[in-house]
Design a protein around this motif. Structure first.
Motif, PDB file in Angstrom:
ATOM      1  N   VAL A   1       0.835  -1.210   0.000  1.00  0.00           N
ATOM      2  CA  VAL A   1       0.000   0.000   0.000  1.00  0.00           C
ATOM      3  C   VAL A   1       0.863   1.250   0.000  1.00  0.00           C
ATOM      4  CG1 VAL A   1      -1.579   1.340   1.445  1.00  0.00           C
ATOM      5  CG2 VAL A   1      -2.053  -1.074   0.991  1.00  0.00           C
ATOM      6  N   ALA A   2       1.964   1.208   0.726  1.00  0.00           N
ATOM      7  CA  ALA A   2       2.843   2.372   0.811  1.00  0.00           C
ATOM      8  C   ALA A   2       3.498   2.704  -0.517  1.00  0.00           C
ATOM      9  CB  ALA A   2       3.918   2.137   1.872  1.00  0.00           C
ATOM     10  N   GLU A   3       3.579   1.728  -1.416  1.00  0.00           N
ATOM     11  CA  GLU A   3       4.257   1.937  -2.694  1.00  0.00           C
ATOM     12  C   GLU A   3       3.327   2.425  -3.798  1.00  0.00           C
ATOM     13  OE1 GLU A   3       7.387   1.939  -3.286  1.00  0.00           O
ATOM     14  OE2 GLU A   3       8.015   1.202  -1.315  1.00  0.00           O
ATOM     15  N   LEU A   4       2.026   2.408  -3.564  1.00  0.00           N
ATOM     16  CA  LEU A   4       1.083   2.794  -4.610  1.00  0.00           C
ATOM     17  C   LEU A   4       0.511   4.168  -4.283  1.00  0.00           C
ATOM     18  CD1 LEU A   4      -0.146   1.692  -7.221  1.00  0.00           C
ATOM     19  CD2 LEU A   4      -2.079   0.875  -5.879  1.00  0.00           C
ATOM     20  N   CYS A   5       0.907   5.162  -5.058  1.00  0.00           N
ATOM     21  CA  CYS A   5       0.433   6.524  -4.810  1.00  0.00           C
ATOM     22  C   CYS A   5      -1.046   6.627  -5.142  1.00  0.00           C
ATOM     23  CB  CYS A   5       1.216   7.519  -5.658  1.00  0.00           C
ATOM     24  SG  CYS A   5       2.953   7.649  -5.202  1.00  0.00           S
ATOM     25  N   PRO A   6      -1.814   7.337  -4.326  1.00  0.00           N
ATOM     26  CA  PRO A   6      -3.228   7.540  -4.641  1.00  0.00           C
ATOM     27  C   PRO A   6      -3.394   8.209  -6.010  1.00  0.00           C
ATOM     28  CG  PRO A   6      -2.777   8.169  -2.380  1.00  0.00           C
ATOM     29  CD  PRO A   6      -1.451   7.914  -3.019  1.00  0.00           C
TER      30      PRO A   6
ATOM     31  N   VAL B   1     -20.054  14.209 -13.347  1.00  0.00           N
ATOM     32  CA  VAL B   1     -19.285  14.092 -12.107  1.00  0.00           C
ATOM     33  C   VAL B   1     -17.805  13.900 -12.442  1.00  0.00           C
ATOM     34  CG1 VAL B   1     -18.991  12.787  -9.960  1.00  0.00           C
ATOM     35  CG2 VAL B   1     -21.260  13.000 -10.971  1.00  0.00           C
ATOM     36  N   GLU B   2     -16.957  14.558 -11.678  1.00  0.00           N
ATOM     37  CA  GLU B   2     -15.522  14.339 -11.805  1.00  0.00           C
ATOM     38  C   GLU B   2     -15.157  13.114 -10.976  1.00  0.00           C
ATOM     39  OE1 GLU B   2     -11.207  16.613 -11.216  1.00  0.00           O
ATOM     40  OE2 GLU B   2     -13.069  17.592 -10.568  1.00  0.00           O
ATOM     41  N   VAL B   3     -14.529  12.139 -11.617  1.00  0.00           N
ATOM     42  CA  VAL B   3     -14.194  10.875 -10.960  1.00  0.00           C
ATOM     43  C   VAL B   3     -12.715  10.568 -11.156  1.00  0.00           C
ATOM     44  CG1 VAL B   3     -16.521   9.943 -11.274  1.00  0.00           C
ATOM     45  CG2 VAL B   3     -14.770   9.512 -13.015  1.00  0.00           C
ATOM     46  N   PHE B   4     -12.201   9.713 -10.280  1.00  0.00           N
ATOM     47  CA  PHE B   4     -10.830   9.238 -10.464  1.00  0.00           C
ATOM     48  C   PHE B   4     -10.791   8.230 -11.606  1.00  0.00           C
ATOM     49  CE2 PHE B   4     -10.637  10.373  -5.865  1.00  0.00           C
ATOM     50  CZ  PHE B   4      -9.641  11.334  -5.976  1.00  0.00           C
ATOM     51  N   GLN B   5      -9.767   8.310 -12.414  1.00  0.00           N
ATOM     52  CA  GLN B   5      -9.603   7.328 -13.469  1.00  0.00           C
ATOM     53  C   GLN B   5      -9.302   5.971 -12.842  1.00  0.00           C
ATOM     54  OE1 GLN B   5      -7.060   8.375 -16.721  1.00  0.00           O
ATOM     55  NE2 GLN B   5      -7.780  10.485 -16.818  1.00  0.00           N
ATOM     56  N   PRO B   6      -9.906   4.893 -13.348  1.00  0.00           N
ATOM     57  CA  PRO B   6      -9.674   3.557 -12.780  1.00  0.00           C
ATOM     58  C   PRO B   6      -8.207   3.147 -12.879  1.00  0.00           C
ATOM     59  CG  PRO B   6     -11.588   3.557 -14.223  1.00  0.00           C
ATOM     60  CD  PRO B   6     -10.896   4.872 -14.424  1.00  0.00           C
ATOM     61  N   ILE B   7      -7.833   2.227 -12.013  1.00  0.00           N
ATOM     62  CA  ILE B   7      -6.465   1.704 -12.050  1.00  0.00           C
ATOM     63  C   ILE B   7      -6.261   0.898 -13.338  1.00  0.00           C
ATOM     64  CG2 ILE B   7      -6.937  -0.495 -10.878  1.00  0.00           C
ATOM     65  CD1 ILE B   7      -4.324   0.035  -9.256  1.00  0.00           C
ATOM     66  N   LYS B   8      -5.058   0.965 -13.862  1.00  0.00           N
ATOM     67  CA  LYS B   8      -4.686   0.200 -15.055  1.00  0.00           C
ATOM     68  C   LYS B   8      -3.699  -0.884 -14.648  1.00  0.00           C
ATOM     69  CE  LYS B   8      -5.432   4.059 -18.230  1.00  0.00           C
ATOM     70  NZ  LYS B   8      -4.835   4.938 -19.268  1.00  0.00           N
TER      71      LYS B   8
ATOM     72  N   ALA C   1       6.020  -2.578 -17.719  1.00  0.00           N
ATOM     73  CA  ALA C   1       6.412  -1.452 -16.861  1.00  0.00           C
ATOM     74  C   ALA C   1       6.571  -0.163 -17.651  1.00  0.00           C
ATOM     75  CB  ALA C   1       7.720  -1.782 -16.142  1.00  0.00           C
ATOM     76  N   GLY C   2       6.900  -0.284 -18.935  1.00  0.00           N
ATOM     77  CA  GLY C   2       7.066   0.902 -19.760  1.00  0.00           C
ATOM     78  C   GLY C   2       5.780   1.414 -20.362  1.00  0.00           C
ATOM     79  N   GLY C   3       4.681   0.719 -20.135  1.00  0.00           N
ATOM     80  CA  GLY C   3       3.396   1.119 -20.689  1.00  0.00           C
ATOM     81  C   GLY C   3       2.558   1.943 -19.730  1.00  0.00           C
ATOM     82  N   ASP C   4       1.247   1.868 -19.926  1.00  0.00           N
ATOM     83  CA  ASP C   4       0.313   2.697 -19.156  1.00  0.00           C
ATOM     84  C   ASP C   4      -0.074   2.097 -17.815  1.00  0.00           C
ATOM     85  OD1 ASP C   4       0.247   4.552 -21.197  1.00  0.00           O
ATOM     86  OD2 ASP C   4      -1.501   3.632 -22.173  1.00  0.00           O
ATOM     87  N   ALA C   5       0.320   0.866 -17.550  1.00  0.00           N
ATOM     88  CA  ALA C   5      -0.135   0.183 -16.332  1.00  0.00           C
ATOM     89  C   ALA C   5       0.335   0.904 -15.075  1.00  0.00           C
ATOM     90  CB  ALA C   5       0.352  -1.255 -16.320  1.00  0.00           C
ATOM     91  N   ASP C   6      -0.560   0.976 -14.089  1.00  0.00           N
ATOM     92  CA  ASP C   6      -0.199   1.504 -12.769  1.00  0.00           C
ATOM     93  C   ASP C   6       0.398   0.410 -11.897  1.00  0.00           C
ATOM     94  OD1 ASP C   6      -1.412   4.224 -13.037  1.00  0.00           O
ATOM     95  OD2 ASP C   6      -3.258   3.057 -13.254  1.00  0.00           O
ATOM     96  N   VAL C   7       0.030  -0.847 -12.178  1.00  0.00           N
ATOM     97  CA  VAL C   7       0.500  -1.976 -11.386  1.00  0.00           C
ATOM     98  C   VAL C   7       0.660  -3.181 -12.300  1.00  0.00           C
ATOM     99  CG1 VAL C   7      -1.858  -2.634 -10.733  1.00  0.00           C
ATOM    100  CG2 VAL C   7       0.045  -3.374  -9.319  1.00  0.00           C
TER     101      VAL C   7
ATOM    102  N   ARG D   1      -6.370   2.031  -1.555  1.00  0.00           N
ATOM    103  CA  ARG D   1      -5.445   3.154  -1.421  1.00  0.00           C
ATOM    104  C   ARG D   1      -5.443   4.005  -2.686  1.00  0.00           C
ATOM    105  NH1 ARG D   1      -1.341   6.380   1.272  1.00  0.00           N
ATOM    106  NH2 ARG D   1       0.473   6.499  -0.085  1.00  0.00           N
ATOM    107  N   PHE D   2      -5.395   3.352  -3.831  1.00  0.00           N
ATOM    108  CA  PHE D   2      -5.297   4.048  -5.110  1.00  0.00           C
ATOM    109  C   PHE D   2      -6.515   4.938  -5.347  1.00  0.00           C
ATOM    110  CE2 PHE D   2      -5.637   4.236  -9.790  1.00  0.00           C
ATOM    111  CZ  PHE D   2      -4.361   4.668 -10.113  1.00  0.00           C
TER     112      PHE D   2
END
Length: 406
Positions: A12-17, A174-181, A243-249, A322-323
């Protein structure tokens, strides 16, 4: 080995909101998370409104009304929803009423609505057969939502009801957070692609589809899905590409144990990834590995299907919470009574698949191996059994981790 809770904390500490947002129309907000607090800009309703088809009048004038001795009122007007009627002069004085329909604005001077079933439905004059109290069948200004009220919290997971509430306030987007990739990579030379014939010693690549589908249920976007053989070069290339693409995780499955072809731990080391942990003190899924590569968390899970799913649920979902600035996805815990005995002792902390309903938790009759996935179809929870626990008898209370429908 690291304890599960410490493993979760380090991940959790490694994934920025999430900071990226987008604005979507109300019809598309389901399962997304609000990026900011939303306060009501108006009252709902914005006027005193009738909750019934009937007659608006002054409640005090009906106190003695009965069917044998009705209270009789002069009907001033007939008001439909959307109409506006303002009595003139002394029109709202004693003995006057207004025929009114559900949703119509109650004119000033009237403080209740008597339902038409308690009247003779008269047009010019109406006989009222039952008394009503002040504000009966009467929706006051702001009864549903008062102006200035917090109606949506930042991070809140949105659903159809939110769309209805926001629409009632005149808010159309509504303004929403973009989903995790997420990127999903399955490793294993024994894995065959779907649609092809199995060769001797092969199995179909099920984990990649399992995890991609589960990510979809969690409203995550799978931006890369690949299968690689147990070849260091190909695994390296796939991880580097992800890792070089759009993925967050990044999520990998297979190749994390200590066999000759369990290459992922050494590959991550060779890539220069920063290791968070390798091996979690739990079963199934002990060999889970977590790293950070090119600034992105990499969660590497067992190749056994149930082990992969169990560690995904327990490790990834807190990361997703967390994200998205919420605790929605973190598994909820509770207690239940074991309906079946569990004979096996637990030297190590174990998570056993089960189904919980009505305070009772039941085990599937068979198929508890970490390589068996099919028995999870009827399960909705894990029983969390402490290390060193003896056999558990029928009727004992156990700790339950609910997976829930999302």
């Amino acid at each position: 080995m690291i304890e599960l809770e410490a493993a979760v904390e380090s991940l959790v500490a490694e994934l920025c909101p999430q900071a990226k947002t987008k604005t979507v129309p109300l019809g598309q907000i389901s399962r997304l998370h609000a990026a900011r607090d939303i306060y009501a800009p108006i009252d709902v309703p914005g006027f005193n409104r009738s909750a019934m088809d009937g007659y608006a009048l002054r409640a005090g004038e009906t106190a003695q009304a009965t069917r044998e001795a009705p209270a009789v009122f002069k009907v001033l007007a007939r008001i439909m929803a959307g109409d506006l009627y303002s009595p003139q002069g002394d029109s709202a004085a004693a003995g006057h009423a207004v025929r009114i329909m559900t949703g119509a604005a109650v004119p000033d001077g009237f403080d209740a609505v008597v339902k038409q079933e308690d009247t003779d439905c008269g047009k010019d004059r109406v006989a009222v057969y039952a008394g009503v109290k002040p504000f009966a069948n009467y929706s006051k200004i702001g009864e549903d939502i008062a102006k200035g009220r917090l109606v949506v919290k930042k991070g809140e997971r949105l659903a159809a009801v939110h769309a209805g509430v926001l629409a009632s306030l005149g808010i159309g987007a509504v303004e929403v957070f973009q989903p995790i990739k997420a990127a999903v990579i399955s490793c294993g030379s024994e894995l065959a692609e779907l649609g092809g014939a199995l060769q001797a010693g092969q199995i179909y690549d099920s984990n990649r589809y399992l995890l991609a589908a589960r990510l979809g249920e969690l409203n995550a976007e799978v931006v890369l899905s690949e299968r690689t053989p147990d070849e260091a070069g190909e695994i390296c290339a796939a991880i580097d590409r992800a890792a070089g693409g759009d993925a967050d995780v990044l999520i990998t499955t297979g190749g994390v144990s200590v066999g000759d072809k369990d290459l992922v731990p050494s590959i991550m080391e060779e890539l220069g990834a920063r290791r968070l942990f390798w091996r979690v003190n739990m079963r199934p899924g002990t060999p889970a590995l977590a790293s950070v590569y090119r600034g992105k968390p990499v969660l590497s899970l067992s190749g056994n299907p149930f082990a992969a799913l169990a560690t995904f649920e327990l490790l990834f979902r807190p990361m997703l919470s967390r994200f998205l600035h919420t605790d929605f996805y973190t598994c909820k815990r509770g207690e239940a009574v074991l309906a079946d005995g569990l004979k096996k002792t637990s030297k190590q902390r174990r998570f056993v698949r089960a189904h919980c309903q009505g305070g009772l938790v039941r085990l599937p009759p068979e198929g508890h191996s970490s390589s068996v996935l099919s028995t999870m179809q009827d399960c909705n929870c894990f029983i969390d059994i402490k290390a060193g626990s003896p056999a558990i008898e029928k009727g004992e209370r156990v700790d339950v981790v609910m997976l829930g429908g999302l």
